[in-house]
Design an enzyme around this catalytic site. Structure first.
Site, PDB file in Angstrom:
ATOM      1  N   GLU A 182      10.446  17.577 -24.954  1.00  0.00           N
ATOM      2  CA  GLU A 182       9.838  17.956 -23.682  1.00  0.00           C
ATOM      3  C   GLU A 182      10.481  19.222 -23.115  1.00  0.00           C
ATOM      4  O   GLU A 182       9.886  19.895 -22.278  1.00  0.00           O
ATOM      5  CB  GLU A 182       9.952  16.809 -22.682  1.00  0.00           C
ATOM      6  CG  GLU A 182       9.184  15.541 -23.064  1.00  0.00           C
ATOM      7  CD  GLU A 182       7.688  15.634 -22.797  1.00  0.00           C
ATOM      8  OE1 GLU A 182       7.205  16.737 -22.465  1.00  0.00           O
ATOM      9  OE2 GLU A 182       6.996  14.605 -22.924  1.00  0.00           O
ATOM     10  N   ASN A 212       0.547  18.645 -20.994  1.00  0.00           N
ATOM     11  CA  ASN A 212       0.191  17.626 -21.985  1.00  0.00           C
ATOM     12  C   ASN A 212       0.209  18.162 -23.415  1.00  0.00           C
ATOM     13  O   ASN A 212      -0.278  17.491 -24.332  1.00  0.00           O
ATOM     14  CB  ASN A 212      -1.200  17.057 -21.685  1.00  0.00           C
ATOM     15  CG  ASN A 212      -1.235  16.269 -20.387  1.00  0.00           C
ATOM     16  OD1 ASN A 212      -0.300  15.553 -20.071  1.00  0.00           O
ATOM     17  ND2 ASN A 212      -2.303  16.430 -19.619  1.00  0.00           N
ATOM     18  N   LYS A 236       8.309  22.745 -14.296  1.00  0.00           N
ATOM     19  CA  LYS A 236       7.398  21.655 -13.953  1.00  0.00           C
ATOM     20  C   LYS A 236       7.095  21.642 -12.461  1.00  0.00           C
ATOM     21  O   LYS A 236       5.947  21.392 -12.057  1.00  0.00           O
ATOM     22  CB  LYS A 236       7.967  20.306 -14.387  1.00  0.00           C
ATOM     23  CG  LYS A 236       6.971  19.167 -14.111  1.00  0.00           C
ATOM     24  CD  LYS A 236       7.221  17.931 -14.904  1.00  0.00           C
ATOM     25  CE  LYS A 236       6.059  16.949 -14.727  1.00  0.00           C
ATOM     26  NZ  LYS A 236       6.253  15.688 -15.461  1.00  0.00           N
ATOM     27  N   ARG A 268      -2.031  21.829 -14.537  1.00  0.00           N
ATOM     28  CA  ARG A 268      -1.073  20.782 -14.886  1.00  0.00           C
ATOM     29  C   ARG A 268      -1.358  20.199 -16.266  1.00  0.00           C
ATOM     30  O   ARG A 268      -0.457  19.669 -16.928  1.00  0.00           O
ATOM     31  CB  ARG A 268      -1.077  19.682 -13.824  1.00  0.00           C
ATOM     32  CG  ARG A 268      -0.016  18.616 -14.096  1.00  0.00           C
ATOM     33  CD  ARG A 268       0.236  17.706 -12.921  1.00  0.00           C
ATOM     34  NE  ARG A 268       1.294  16.759 -13.257  1.00  0.00           N
ATOM     35  CZ  ARG A 268       1.875  15.933 -12.388  1.00  0.00           C
ATOM     36  NH1 ARG A 268       1.507  15.945 -11.127  1.00  0.00           N
ATOM     37  NH2 ARG A 268       2.819  15.106 -12.779  1.00  0.00           N
ATOM     38  N   HIS A 301       0.121  10.688 -28.488  1.00  0.00           N
ATOM     39  CA  HIS A 301      -0.208   9.346 -28.018  1.00  0.00           C
ATOM     40  C   HIS A 301      -0.960   8.558 -29.084  1.00  0.00           C
ATOM     41  O   HIS A 301      -0.814   7.334 -29.189  1.00  0.00           O
ATOM     42  CB  HIS A 301      -1.039   9.416 -26.739  1.00  0.00           C
ATOM     43  CG  HIS A 301      -0.234   9.735 -25.514  1.00  0.00           C
ATOM     44  ND1 HIS A 301      -0.810   9.975 -24.285  1.00  0.00           N
ATOM     45  CD2 HIS A 301       1.103   9.839 -25.326  1.00  0.00           C
ATOM     46  CE1 HIS A 301       0.134  10.230 -23.403  1.00  0.00           C
ATOM     47  NE2 HIS A 301       1.306  10.145 -24.012  1.00  0.00           N
ATOM     48  N   HIS A 342       8.565   8.171 -27.635  1.00  0.00           N
ATOM     49  CA  HIS A 342       7.574   9.045 -26.999  1.00  0.00           C
ATOM     50  C   HIS A 342       7.840  10.516 -27.321  1.00  0.00           C
ATOM     51  O   HIS A 342       6.931  11.262 -27.716  1.00  0.00           O
ATOM     52  CB  HIS A 342       7.575   8.832 -25.488  1.00  0.00           C
ATOM     53  CG  HIS A 342       6.702   9.803 -24.749  1.00  0.00           C
ATOM     54  ND1 HIS A 342       5.338   9.844 -24.914  1.00  0.00           N
ATOM     55  CD2 HIS A 342       7.009  10.791 -23.863  1.00  0.00           C
ATOM     56  CE1 HIS A 342       4.832  10.810 -24.149  1.00  0.00           C
ATOM     57  NE2 HIS A 342       5.824  11.393 -23.510  1.00  0.00           N
ATOM     58  N   GLU A 376      -3.849  17.379 -11.347  1.00  0.00           N
ATOM     59  CA  GLU A 376      -4.463  17.844 -12.588  1.00  0.00           C
ATOM     60  C   GLU A 376      -5.959  18.082 -12.408  1.00  0.00           C
ATOM     61  O   GLU A 376      -6.785  17.688 -13.241  1.00  0.00           O
ATOM     62  CB  GLU A 376      -4.216  16.819 -13.707  1.00  0.00           C
ATOM     63  CG  GLU A 376      -4.151  17.424 -15.098  1.00  0.00           C
ATOM     64  CD  GLU A 376      -3.623  16.457 -16.139  1.00  0.00           C
ATOM     65  OE1 GLU A 376      -4.412  16.023 -16.990  1.00  0.00           O
ATOM     66  OE2 GLU A 376      -2.424  16.133 -16.093  1.00  0.00           O
ATOM     67  N   LYS A 390       3.581  11.265 -11.540  1.00  0.00           N
ATOM     68  CA  LYS A 390       2.705  10.464 -12.392  1.00  0.00           C
ATOM     69  C   LYS A 390       3.396   9.140 -12.694  1.00  0.00           C
ATOM     70  O   LYS A 390       4.499   9.119 -13.250  1.00  0.00           O
ATOM     71  CB  LYS A 390       2.391  11.186 -13.702  1.00  0.00           C
ATOM     72  CG  LYS A 390       1.311  12.238 -13.593  1.00  0.00           C
ATOM     73  CD  LYS A 390       0.947  12.752 -14.974  1.00  0.00           C
ATOM     74  CE  LYS A 390      -0.219  13.718 -14.916  1.00  0.00           C
ATOM     75  NZ  LYS A 390      -0.600  14.217 -16.263  1.00  0.00           N
ATOM     76  N   HIS A 411       0.548  15.879 -26.471  1.00  0.00           N
ATOM     77  CA  HIS A 411       0.417  14.487 -26.057  1.00  0.00           C
ATOM     78  C   HIS A 411      -0.844  13.808 -26.591  1.00  0.00           C
ATOM     79  O   HIS A 411      -0.837  12.603 -26.832  1.00  0.00           O
ATOM     80  CB  HIS A 411       0.457  14.381 -24.530  1.00  0.00           C
ATOM     81  CG  HIS A 411       1.831  14.594 -23.948  1.00  0.00           C
ATOM     82  ND1 HIS A 411       2.530  15.768 -24.118  1.00  0.00           N
ATOM     83  CD2 HIS A 411       2.632  13.780 -23.220  1.00  0.00           C
ATOM     84  CE1 HIS A 411       3.703  15.663 -23.508  1.00  0.00           C
ATOM     85  NE2 HIS A 411       3.782  14.479 -22.963  1.00  0.00           N
ATOM     86  N   ARG A 458       0.815  -1.223   0.000  1.00  0.00           N
ATOM     87  CA  ARG A 458       0.000   0.000   0.000  1.00  0.00           C
ATOM     88  C   ARG A 458       0.846   1.269   0.000  1.00  0.00           C
ATOM     89  O   ARG A 458       0.382   2.329   0.408  1.00  0.00           O
ATOM     90  CB  ARG A 458      -0.978   0.009   1.179  1.00  0.00           C
ATOM     91  CG  ARG A 458      -2.004  -1.126   1.128  1.00  0.00           C
ATOM     92  CD  ARG A 458      -3.144  -0.890   2.121  1.00  0.00           C
ATOM     93  NE  ARG A 458      -4.134  -1.942   2.020  1.00  0.00           N
ATOM     94  CZ  ARG A 458      -4.150  -3.033   2.770  1.00  0.00           C
ATOM     95  NH1 ARG A 458      -3.215  -3.207   3.699  1.00  0.00           N
ATOM     96  NH2 ARG A 458      -5.090  -3.939   2.620  1.00  0.00           N
TER      97      ARG A 458
END
Length: 366
Positions: free
Chosen positions: A184, A245, A226, A241, A252, A266, A236, A142, A248, A120
């Protein structure tokens, strides 16, 4: 050493940036180890850096155990997640222990998710070895794996305890990976920092050629940007935030079309997606064609794809939009897009008609 705090209350941590930091990591990590063994998760492409890190840990009196995974995006999978968590449990990792993620974004994402769910939640340290991971994925918490439905659809927010960035490790990085990471870097200028975009135009060649000053500045500026955005909107929720993206959603979809393989890295997908986002913005009358072309020209100049043809994508608009429908940002059947009013002026648009996106994509050269 440059130290950049990521201010998140009890989840706050530092990002430390310094050339040669990897060889001194043991001294920095000793207070976190507290006499316990520190597992190191890495991939088969990071061998020389693993040896440096383990030597540093040994010199500081820290026992370590290396877990070496296959390289590539395919490692962000259920199978590798299961194997990694089983191995960490075999090693007796406790909730207060720290697991080291030594590698690029794939390793960082996988280790972050594994430690988020192991017992956990246990701790981890990011030591990114690619430009993309140093300026983006190692900071912000993330974590995720990919599924058959798409990229990063199974994951959790789980902040690291510390991020150690050594720009010197980039000396061994292939030029294609450097370029992918640069996508990036320039993103931070395109989002809300026109002056930094101008810096990128003037210094990208030096950065990619290995100039230490250019690399250190680009990394520190990107991490600072960032950290500021993550501190304002960790999960987000406010939309701040989401600006990270940029490129992206389109990117993606291109990655999905290539099977998340080395056909399109990527960062290459993000670059092509960013050019497409600006071109779509211009088509919708939101920004000037001049700005859209300026972005595409810069990406071409550094050797990055600036659209479907350069990314070797021949799929129809309908096919690419279908990939977008699996985007994790879908909400109530609506997919938000990051669009631009100009360079340094990006905003979140939740009113985009996907039929317009499909028509735009069908218009693009292939």
């Amino acid at each position: 050493m440059t130290t950049i705090p990521v201010a998140l209350g009890e989840r706050s941590y530092d990002v430390r940036i310094e050339a040669g930091l990897l060889a001194r990591a043991g001294d920095i990590l000793a207070p976190l180890a507290k006499g316990r063994r520190m597992p190191i998760v890495t991939d088969a492409n990071v061998g020389s850096h693993l040896a440096t890190l383990q030597a540093s840990l040994t010199a500081a009196g820290i026992a370590s155990e290396a877990i070496v995974l296959p390289p590539g995006e395919a490692t962000k999978s259920w199978a590798q997640l299961e194997a990694l968590t089983d191995r960490l449990l075999e090693l007796g990792v406790e909730r207060s222990d720290h697991v080291i993620a030594l590698g690029g974004g794939v390793i960082g994402d996988l280790v972050g998710f594994a430690t988020a769910i192991l017992k956990r939640g246990c701790r981890f340290v990011q030591i990114p070895t690619t430009l993309l991971a140093q300026v983006d994925s190692s900071v912000g918490g993330k974590t995720a794996i990919n599924s058959r439905a798409g990229k990063n659809l199974v994951g959790a927010f789980h902040q690291p305890a510390l991020v150690l960035i050594d720009p010197q490790v980039l000396d061994t990085l292939p030029i294609r990976e450097l370029r992918a990471g640069y996508a990036e870097v320039v993103k931070y200028g395109l989002i809300d920092d026109y002056a930094f975009f101008e810096w990128c135009e003037a210094n990208a060649a030096a950065l990619l050629a290995g100039d230490p000053e250019a690399r250190s500045h680009a990394i520190a500026h990107s991490v600072g940007a960032k950290a500021r955005i993550v501190a304002a909107d960790e999960r987000e929720l406010s939309g701040t935030r989401a600006l990270l993206n940029l490129g992206h959603t389109f990117g993606h979809a291109l990655e999905a079309e290539t099977g998340f393989s080395t056909k399109l890295l990527h960062g290459e997908g993000v670059a092509a997606g960013t050019a497409l986002a600006f071109a779509f913005s211009a088509r919708q009358g939101l920004c000037s064609q001049q700005d859209a072309e300026r972005v595409a020209t810069h990406l071409r100049a550094v050797g990055l794809p600036d659209g479907l043809k350069a990314a070797n994508i021949t799929a129809s608009g309908a096919r690419l939009v279908e990939h977008m429908l699996h985007d994790k940002k879908m909400a109530a059947g609506t997919l938000p897009f990051l669009l631009a009013c100009g360079i340094g002026e990006v905003f979140l648009d939740k009113t985009v008609d996907l039929k317009d996106v499909e028509a735009f994509l069908d218009e693009q050269p292939r």
